[in-house]
Motif scaffolding. Structure first.
Motif, mmCIF file in Angstrom:
data_model
loop_
_atom_site.group_PDB
_atom_site.id
_atom_site.type_symbol
_atom_site.label_atom_id
_atom_site.label_comp_id
_atom_site.label_asym_id
_atom_site.label_seq_id
_atom_site.Cartn_x
_atom_site.Cartn_y
_atom_site.Cartn_z
ATOM 1 N N MET A 151 0.717 -1.304 -0.254
ATOM 2 C CA MET A 151 -0.016 0.074 0.077
ATOM 3 C C MET A 151 1.534 0.769 -0.160
ATOM 4 O O MET A 151 0.481 2.540 -0.537
ATOM 5 N N ALA A 152 1.975 1.471 0.994
ATOM 6 C CA ALA A 152 2.779 2.398 1.099
ATOM 7 C C ALA A 152 3.203 2.664 -0.537
ATOM 8 O O ALA A 152 3.323 4.168 -0.737
ATOM 9 N N PHE A 153 3.710 1.439 -1.265
ATOM 10 C CA PHE A 153 3.914 1.918 -2.504
ATOM 11 C C PHE A 153 3.750 2.600 -3.365
ATOM 12 O O PHE A 153 4.005 2.918 -4.351
ATOM 13 N N ASP A 154 1.933 2.219 -3.332
ATOM 14 C CA ASP A 154 0.721 3.010 -4.264
ATOM 15 C C ASP A 154 0.753 4.072 -4.034
ATOM 16 O O ASP A 154 0.965 5.526 -4.659
ATOM 17 N N GLY A 155 0.889 4.263 -2.467
ATOM 18 C CA GLY A 155 0.724 6.092 -2.356
ATOM 19 C C GLY A 155 1.954 7.102 -2.517
ATOM 20 O O GLY A 155 1.859 8.167 -3.104
ATOM 21 N N LYS A 156 2.892 6.553 -2.727
ATOM 22 C CA LYS A 156 3.836 6.817 -3.374
ATOM 23 C C LYS A 156 4.343 7.023 -5.289
ATOM 24 O O LYS A 156 4.920 8.459 -5.818
ATOM 25 N N ARG A 157 3.865 6.097 -5.512
ATOM 26 C CA ARG A 157 3.328 6.136 -7.358
ATOM 27 C C ARG A 157 2.764 7.362 -7.478
ATOM 28 O O ARG A 157 2.434 8.178 -8.267
ATOM 29 N N LYS A 158 1.349 7.733 -6.257
ATOM 30 C CA LYS A 158 0.662 8.992 -6.715
ATOM 31 C C LYS A 158 1.130 10.080 -6.369
ATOM 32 O O LYS A 158 0.636 11.283 -7.194
ATOM 33 N N THR A 159 2.292 10.202 -5.710
ATOM 34 C CA THR A 159 2.706 10.961 -4.649
ATOM 35 C C THR A 159 3.315 11.794 -6.578
ATOM 36 O O THR A 159 3.432 12.615 -6.446
ATOM 37 N N LEU A 160 3.827 11.170 -6.533
ATOM 38 C CA LEU A 160 5.080 11.019 -7.262
ATOM 39 C C LEU A 160 4.869 11.735 -9.082
ATOM 40 O O LEU A 160 4.744 12.178 -9.591
ATOM 41 N N ALA A 161 3.182 11.104 -9.129
ATOM 42 C CA ALA A 161 2.307 10.332 -10.786
ATOM 43 C C ALA A 161 1.516 12.948 -10.229
ATOM 44 O O ALA A 161 1.879 13.144 -11.537
ATOM 45 N N THR A 162 1.304 12.823 -9.233
ATOM 46 C CA THR A 162 0.855 14.147 -9.200
ATOM 47 C C THR A 162 2.220 15.363 -8.958
ATOM 48 O O THR A 162 2.002 16.483 -9.541
ATOM 49 N N THR A 163 3.373 15.096 -8.426
ATOM 50 C CA THR A 163 4.808 15.827 -8.812
ATOM 51 C C THR A 163 5.037 16.455 -9.572
ATOM 52 O O THR A 163 4.745 17.283 -9.942
ATOM 53 N N VAL A 164 4.752 14.671 -10.723
ATOM 54 C CA VAL A 164 5.227 15.216 -11.977
ATOM 55 C C VAL A 164 3.936 16.138 -13.043
ATOM 56 O O VAL A 164 4.359 16.848 -14.035
ATOM 57 N N GLY A 165 3.215 15.741 -12.244
ATOM 58 C CA GLY A 165 1.897 16.300 -13.588
ATOM 59 C C GLY A 165 1.662 17.849 -13.452
ATOM 60 O O GLY A 165 1.612 18.414 -14.139
ATOM 61 N N VAL A 166 1.751 18.039 -11.862
ATOM 62 C CA VAL A 166 2.261 20.081 -11.124
ATOM 63 C C VAL A 166 3.388 20.387 -12.609
ATOM 64 O O VAL A 166 3.273 21.725 -13.030
ATOM 65 N N VAL A 167 4.557 19.773 -12.389
ATOM 66 C CA VAL A 167 4.982 20.394 -13.022
ATOM 67 C C VAL A 167 5.197 20.287 -14.393
ATOM 68 O O VAL A 167 5.578 21.470 -14.741
ATOM 69 N N VAL A 168 4.965 19.732 -15.108
ATOM 70 C CA VAL A 168 4.742 19.459 -16.136
ATOM 71 C C VAL A 168 3.613 20.335 -16.659
ATOM 72 O O VAL A 168 3.718 21.509 -17.554
ATOM 73 N N PHE A 169 2.385 20.479 -15.948
ATOM 74 C CA PHE A 169 1.239 22.263 -16.023
ATOM 75 C C PHE A 169 1.879 22.776 -16.132
ATOM 76 O O PHE A 169 1.891 23.893 -16.675
ATOM 77 N N MET A 170 2.782 23.593 -15.078
ATOM 78 C CA MET A 170 3.249 24.925 -14.677
ATOM 79 C C MET A 170 4.166 24.713 -15.812
ATOM 80 O O MET A 170 4.769 26.072 -16.553
ATOM 81 N N GLY A 171 5.180 24.404 -16.220
ATOM 82 C CA GLY A 171 6.349 24.697 -17.586
ATOM 83 C C GLY A 171 5.117 24.499 -18.748
ATOM 84 O O GLY A 171 5.689 25.222 -19.704
ATOM 85 N N ALA A 172 4.052 23.812 -18.742
ATOM 86 C CA ALA A 172 3.367 24.401 -19.721
ATOM 87 C C ALA A 172 2.804 25.710 -19.824
ATOM 88 O O ALA A 172 2.795 26.362 -20.933
#
Length: 193
Positions: free
Chosen positions: A1-22
């Motif tokens: 379960m902890a691994f899924d939470g880290k993936r979700k956090t990582l995906a959210t962080t990458v999404g925010v970075v991509v959005f801010m770059g765009a």
């Protein structure tokens, strides 16, 4: 379960970075479009011609010129101001001089003050629409043809303006490729503006 939470956090962080770059990439063209449409920030309109409406009210247009740091030209308005009827076509000239011993290319940025009047100030023709290239020692007078849209009198903020200031700032740009090639081959005398 902890691994899924880290993936979700990582995906959210990458999404925010991509959005801010765009958003950062798109901010300049979007802001430029917004300013041209609304006149915000003193951006002017471009028109083919006046619509024929000329009011009895007059407005004073002042002309201002400056150079970006490092631009070697001399640059000034030929006349400091003119008064014309709202809707009437006007023509003013700016003078540029290249006192150097080298070919210098420049481009002009512009704005109008007060900012609220920018959306009603329309240019029909302007030296700022294209780059300018001056030979060593060359002096030119460059026209700007414009009018103030009669709709300005219906704008509660802009209609209080008794004068408008049109400002240009020239900055140095790279020479056009054909001119660079001509200079490299020693055939610069055959190039034209």
């Amino acid at each position: 379960m902890a691994f899924d939470g880290k993936r979700k956090t990582l995906a959210t962080t990458v999404g925010v970075v991509v959005f801010m770059g765009a958003m950062a990439w798109a901010s300049v063209p979007l802001y430029d479009w917004f300013c041209r449409v609304t006149g915000y920030g003193g951006a002017t309109g471009v028109a083919e011609a006046t619509d024929g409406r000329i009011l009895d009210q007059t407005i004073k247009v002042r002309f201002d010129a400056s150079l970006e740091k490092g631009m070697p030209w001399e640059f000034k308005p030929v006349q400091q101001e003119m008064t014309l009827r709202i809707g009437e076509e006007g023509m003013a000239f700016y003078e540029a001089y290249n006192p150097t011993d080298r070919v210098v290319a420049g481009s002009a940025s512009y704005n109008v003050a007060p900012f609220g009047a920018g959306g009603y100030f329309s240019k029909i023709d302007c030296f700022c629409f294209e780059e300018q290239v001056l030979q060593p020692g060359e002096r030119v007078q460059m026209p700007v043809v414009f009018f103030v849209d009669p709709d300005i009198v219906d704008d509660l903020d802009a209609n209080r303006s008794k004068h408008i200031t049109l400002s240009y700032t020239f900055y140095e740009i790279d020479l056009p490729e054909d001119m660079q090639a001509a200079l490299a081959t020693g055939d610069a005398g055959s190039t034209t503006n």
